[in-house]
Write a protein that holds these residues in place. Sequence first.
Motif, PDB file in Angstrom:
ATOM      1  N   MET A 199       0.834  -1.187   0.000  1.00  0.00           N
ATOM      2  CA  MET A 199       0.000   0.000   0.000  1.00  0.00           C
ATOM      3  C   MET A 199       0.875   1.245   0.000  1.00  0.00           C
ATOM      4  O   MET A 199       1.724   1.428   0.877  1.00  0.00           O
ATOM      5  CB  MET A 199      -0.888  -0.002   1.250  1.00  0.00           C
ATOM      6  N   ARG A 200       0.663   2.106  -0.996  1.00  0.00           N
ATOM      7  CA  ARG A 200       1.434   3.348  -1.084  1.00  0.00           C
ATOM      8  C   ARG A 200       0.684   4.434  -0.309  1.00  0.00           C
ATOM      9  O   ARG A 200      -0.455   4.750  -0.624  1.00  0.00           O
ATOM     10  CB  ARG A 200       1.620   3.759  -2.534  1.00  0.00           C
ATOM     11  N   ILE A 201       1.378   5.012   0.676  1.00  0.00           N
ATOM     12  CA  ILE A 201       0.747   5.949   1.598  1.00  0.00           C
ATOM     13  C   ILE A 201       1.361   7.332   1.452  1.00  0.00           C
ATOM     14  O   ILE A 201       2.575   7.469   1.278  1.00  0.00           O
ATOM     15  CB  ILE A 201       0.902   5.449   3.048  1.00  0.00           C
ATOM     16  N   GLY A 202       0.508   8.352   1.556  1.00  0.00           N
ATOM     17  CA  GLY A 202       0.962   9.740   1.577  1.00  0.00           C
ATOM     18  C   GLY A 202       0.404  10.472   2.782  1.00  0.00           C
ATOM     19  O   GLY A 202      -0.656  10.109   3.307  1.00  0.00           O
ATOM     20  N   PHE A 203       1.125  11.489   3.230  1.00  0.00           N
ATOM     21  CA  PHE A 203       0.675  12.336   4.333  1.00  0.00           C
ATOM     22  C   PHE A 203       0.598  13.779   3.855  1.00  0.00           C
ATOM     23  O   PHE A 203       1.548  14.274   3.230  1.00  0.00           O
ATOM     24  CB  PHE A 203       1.651  12.267   5.512  1.00  0.00           C
ATOM     25  N   ILE A 204      -0.496  14.439   4.162  1.00  0.00           N
ATOM     26  CA  ILE A 204      -0.587  15.890   4.014  1.00  0.00           C
ATOM     27  C   ILE A 204      -0.753  16.454   5.415  1.00  0.00           C
ATOM     28  O   ILE A 204      -1.793  16.273   6.060  1.00  0.00           O
ATOM     29  CB  ILE A 204      -1.736  16.309   3.081  1.00  0.00           C
ATOM     30  N   ARG A 211     -11.519  20.345   2.137  1.00  0.00           N
ATOM     31  CA  ARG A 211     -10.909  20.540   0.811  1.00  0.00           C
ATOM     32  C   ARG A 211     -10.035  19.357   0.424  1.00  0.00           C
ATOM     33  O   ARG A 211     -10.097  18.869  -0.717  1.00  0.00           O
ATOM     34  CB  ARG A 211     -10.083  21.830   0.811  1.00  0.00           C
ATOM     35  N   LEU A 212      -9.245  18.863   1.344  1.00  0.00           N
ATOM     36  CA  LEU A 212      -8.320  17.772   1.042  1.00  0.00           C
ATOM     37  C   LEU A 212      -9.046  16.444   0.868  1.00  0.00           C
ATOM     38  O   LEU A 212      -8.676  15.629   0.012  1.00  0.00           O
ATOM     39  CB  LEU A 212      -7.263  17.677   2.136  1.00  0.00           C
ATOM     40  N   VAL A 213     -10.080  16.225   1.652  1.00  0.00           N
ATOM     41  CA  VAL A 213     -10.883  15.018   1.473  1.00  0.00           C
ATOM     42  C   VAL A 213     -11.574  15.038   0.109  1.00  0.00           C
ATOM     43  O   VAL A 213     -11.644  14.018  -0.588  1.00  0.00           O
ATOM     44  CB  VAL A 213     -11.896  14.880   2.621  1.00  0.00           C
ATOM     45  N   ALA A 214     -12.063  16.208  -0.304  1.00  0.00           N
ATOM     46  CA  ALA A 214     -12.685  16.325  -1.621  1.00  0.00           C
ATOM     47  C   ALA A 214     -11.682  16.023  -2.731  1.00  0.00           C
ATOM     48  O   ALA A 214     -12.017  15.370  -3.735  1.00  0.00           O
ATOM     49  CB  ALA A 214     -13.273  17.718  -1.802  1.00  0.00           C
ATOM     50  N   ALA A 215     -10.434  16.462  -2.547  1.00  0.00           N
ATOM     51  CA  ALA A 215      -9.398  16.182  -3.547  1.00  0.00           C
ATOM     52  C   ALA A 215      -9.110  14.688  -3.623  1.00  0.00           C
ATOM     53  O   ALA A 215      -8.911  14.128  -4.718  1.00  0.00           O
ATOM     54  CB  ALA A 215      -8.125  16.952  -3.209  1.00  0.00           C
ATOM     55  N   ALA A 216      -9.092  14.018  -2.477  1.00  0.00           N
ATOM     56  CA  ALA A 216      -8.884  12.565  -2.470  1.00  0.00           C
ATOM     57  C   ALA A 216     -10.042  11.860  -3.163  1.00  0.00           C
ATOM     58  O   ALA A 216      -9.834  10.934  -3.973  1.00  0.00           O
ATOM     59  CB  ALA A 216      -8.742  12.068  -1.037  1.00  0.00           C
ATOM     60  N   ALA A 217     -11.253  12.290  -2.869  1.00  0.00           N
ATOM     61  CA  ALA A 217     -12.430  11.670  -3.479  1.00  0.00           C
ATOM     62  C   ALA A 217     -12.428  11.853  -4.993  1.00  0.00           C
ATOM     63  O   ALA A 217     -12.772  10.930  -5.747  1.00  0.00           O
ATOM     64  CB  ALA A 217     -13.695  12.267  -2.872  1.00  0.00           C
ATOM     65  N   GLU A 218     -12.038  13.029  -5.451  1.00  0.00           N
ATOM     66  CA  GLU A 218     -12.007  13.303  -6.892  1.00  0.00           C
ATOM     67  C   GLU A 218     -11.052  12.367  -7.621  1.00  0.00           C
ATOM     68  O   GLU A 218     -11.294  11.981  -8.761  1.00  0.00           O
ATOM     69  CB  GLU A 218     -11.596  14.760  -7.123  1.00  0.00           C
ATOM     70  N   ARG A 219      -9.980  11.972  -6.950  1.00  0.00           N
ATOM     71  CA  ARG A 219      -8.985  11.102  -7.568  1.00  0.00           C
ATOM     72  C   ARG A 219      -9.180   9.626  -7.240  1.00  0.00           C
ATOM     73  O   ARG A 219      -8.394   8.781  -7.649  1.00  0.00           O
ATOM     74  CB  ARG A 219      -7.577  11.540  -7.125  1.00  0.00           C
ATOM     75  N   VAL A 223       9.422  14.482  -0.328  1.00  0.00           N
ATOM     76  CA  VAL A 223       8.637  15.696  -0.112  1.00  0.00           C
ATOM     77  C   VAL A 223       8.198  16.204  -1.475  1.00  0.00           C
ATOM     78  O   VAL A 223       9.033  16.471  -2.341  1.00  0.00           O
ATOM     79  CB  VAL A 223       9.457  16.772   0.630  1.00  0.00           C
ATOM     80  N   VAL A 224       6.884  16.302  -1.666  1.00  0.00           N
ATOM     81  CA  VAL A 224       6.344  16.657  -2.979  1.00  0.00           C
ATOM     82  C   VAL A 224       5.254  17.708  -2.806  1.00  0.00           C
ATOM     83  O   VAL A 224       4.887  18.081  -1.693  1.00  0.00           O
ATOM     84  CB  VAL A 224       5.780  15.412  -3.693  1.00  0.00           C
ATOM     85  N   SER A 225       4.720  18.174  -3.925  1.00  0.00           N
ATOM     86  CA  SER A 225       3.606  19.118  -3.872  1.00  0.00           C
ATOM     87  C   SER A 225       2.341  18.398  -3.416  1.00  0.00           C
ATOM     88  O   SER A 225       2.257  17.161  -3.444  1.00  0.00           O
ATOM     89  CB  SER A 225       3.363  19.733  -5.250  1.00  0.00           C
ATOM     90  N   GLU A 226       1.358  19.175  -3.021  1.00  0.00           N
ATOM     91  CA  GLU A 226       0.095  18.591  -2.584  1.00  0.00           C
ATOM     92  C   GLU A 226      -0.520  17.722  -3.676  1.00  0.00           C
ATOM     93  O   GLU A 226      -0.942  16.582  -3.416  1.00  0.00           O
ATOM     94  CB  GLU A 226      -0.866  19.717  -2.195  1.00  0.00           C
ATOM     95  N   ASP A 227      -0.564  18.218  -4.901  1.00  0.00           N
ATOM     96  CA  ASP A 227      -1.132  17.441  -6.005  1.00  0.00           C
ATOM     97  C   ASP A 227      -0.379  16.143  -6.236  1.00  0.00           C
ATOM     98  O   ASP A 227      -0.987  15.102  -6.521  1.00  0.00           O
ATOM     99  CB  ASP A 227      -1.141  18.266  -7.297  1.00  0.00           C
ATOM    100  N   GLU A 228       0.938  16.199  -6.104  1.00  0.00           N
ATOM    101  CA  GLU A 228       1.738  14.994  -6.337  1.00  0.00           C
ATOM    102  C   GLU A 228       1.450  13.915  -5.311  1.00  0.00           C
ATOM    103  O   GLU A 228       1.529  12.718  -5.630  1.00  0.00           O
ATOM    104  CB  GLU A 228       3.229  15.337  -6.330  1.00  0.00           C
ATOM    105  N   VAL A 229       1.131  14.311  -4.090  1.00  0.00           N
ATOM    106  CA  VAL A 229       0.788  13.302  -3.082  1.00  0.00           C
ATOM    107  C   VAL A 229      -0.365  12.445  -3.589  1.00  0.00           C
ATOM    108  O   VAL A 229      -0.292  11.206  -3.599  1.00  0.00           O
ATOM    109  CB  VAL A 229       0.422  13.956  -1.732  1.00  0.00           C
ATOM    110  N   PHE A 230      -1.430  13.104  -4.054  1.00  0.00           N
ATOM    111  CA  PHE A 230      -2.601  12.363  -4.526  1.00  0.00           C
ATOM    112  C   PHE A 230      -2.275  11.499  -5.747  1.00  0.00           C
ATOM    113  O   PHE A 230      -2.833  10.415  -5.917  1.00  0.00           O
ATOM    114  CB  PHE A 230      -3.740  13.331  -4.864  1.00  0.00           C
ATOM    115  N   ASP A 231      -1.378  11.980  -6.583  1.00  0.00           N
ATOM    116  CA  ASP A 231      -1.041  11.249  -7.809  1.00  0.00           C
ATOM    117  C   ASP A 231      -0.203   9.998  -7.552  1.00  0.00           C
ATOM    118  O   ASP A 231      -0.168   9.091  -8.381  1.00  0.00           O
ATOM    119  CB  ASP A 231      -0.279  12.158  -8.777  1.00  0.00           C
ATOM    120  N   VAL A 272      -4.316   8.439   1.396  1.00  0.00           N
ATOM    121  CA  VAL A 272      -3.723   9.656   1.938  1.00  0.00           C
ATOM    122  C   VAL A 272      -4.210   9.864   3.365  1.00  0.00           C
ATOM    123  O   VAL A 272      -5.382   9.628   3.686  1.00  0.00           O
ATOM    124  CB  VAL A 272      -4.062  10.888   1.070  1.00  0.00           C
ATOM    125  N   PHE A 273      -3.290  10.281   4.233  1.00  0.00           N
ATOM    126  CA  PHE A 273      -3.616  10.656   5.602  1.00  0.00           C
ATOM    127  C   PHE A 273      -3.697  12.179   5.664  1.00  0.00           C
ATOM    128  O   PHE A 273      -2.702  12.865   5.376  1.00  0.00           O
ATOM    129  CB  PHE A 273      -2.552  10.145   6.574  1.00  0.00           C
TER     130      PHE A 273
END
Length: 348
Positions: free
Chosen positions: A3-8, A76-84, A52-60, A65-66
């Motif tokens: 599982m690939r995990i990201g943190f914002i 806002r961040l949950v909506a971005a996760a849902a969109e992707r 360490v990456v940009s916010e968009d790159e985390v989702f990509d 995502v945590f």
Amino acid sequence: MVMRIGFIGTGFIARTHNWFLKHTAADHRIVAVHDLDTELAHAFAGRVGADVVSEDEVFDRVDVVFVTTWTSEHERLVAAAAERGVAVFCEKPLAVDAATTQRMVDTVEAANIVNQVGLVLRFMPQFLHAQTLLADGRAGRLLAVSFRDDQFIPIQGHYGSNWRVDPARSGRGTLLEHSIHDVDIMHWLCGPVDRVSGTVREFHGHPRIDDVAVARLDFTNGGVASLTSIWHDITDRPSLRNIEIFCENLYVHLDGEPTSPLTWQFTGEPVQTLGGDDLARACIEAGLARERDLAPVAGGAMFNPLTPFLDAIADGAPSPLPFREALPAHRIVDAIYTSADRGVTIGV
């Protein structure tokens, strides 16, 4: 599957979740992190071996995502996760109010992504076993709950979270930011709440940031609870809870710490106490938790909230604690604040 995990957000709570990840049986790797504080981000990334990456790159770059930022950023961040289509773990409180929480629930459910909220008390052996005691027919009716929760105000010490005294980012103070845990666990243990009253104070002088909250919760089953939530300046004192529950024929005492025992007594029976690994084992034997989820703690034990979450993502199953479960606590907290602001009892 790894599982690939990201943190914002890479502050104190992100470090806490990293501890849980280090103690999970689920196969994973933290691959990407982002924080507005780049120094903090690089320090966290160095510890976990991530980029360490940009916010968009985390989702990509991730499967999950945590979201461990200040509260006002969660939606806002949950909506971005849902969109992707990225699974999401979001810290508590989910949002600054119940209306926003409802929108977040609608967003993740419409996107059909696995989602979990950080109401971790539900994974404590003490609370899991207490729930079975309260459900025992010998207990009789719930009478009263006394719940005290205190910690030093978390803008200092190991928390160092200055945003918690900014209502634009945190929403409110100790009742929402800290005792959302307590309200959730009382609702979970004792049943629905139908009315509340409350008083809040701002002794530290931060407008709209309560550092003392005292509330009464009336349950639909007739029981009543008192909640006292305090942010003080006693930095030598750890974050502590003290909970007493009285039913007609049952007394329960606990404090919800991994190193502390659960004590109870039924009418006509001796006092019983279970703690540490023995209490965790009792929960496993009763089918309340899995052996796979056990996370040993020095002097105690708890169940890892992230193992069943990551398992759910891998299996395409619902998480054990989805966002929807946080809605009652948010509605109760909103009602307590409304009661405190207006000086009246409020229905939930």
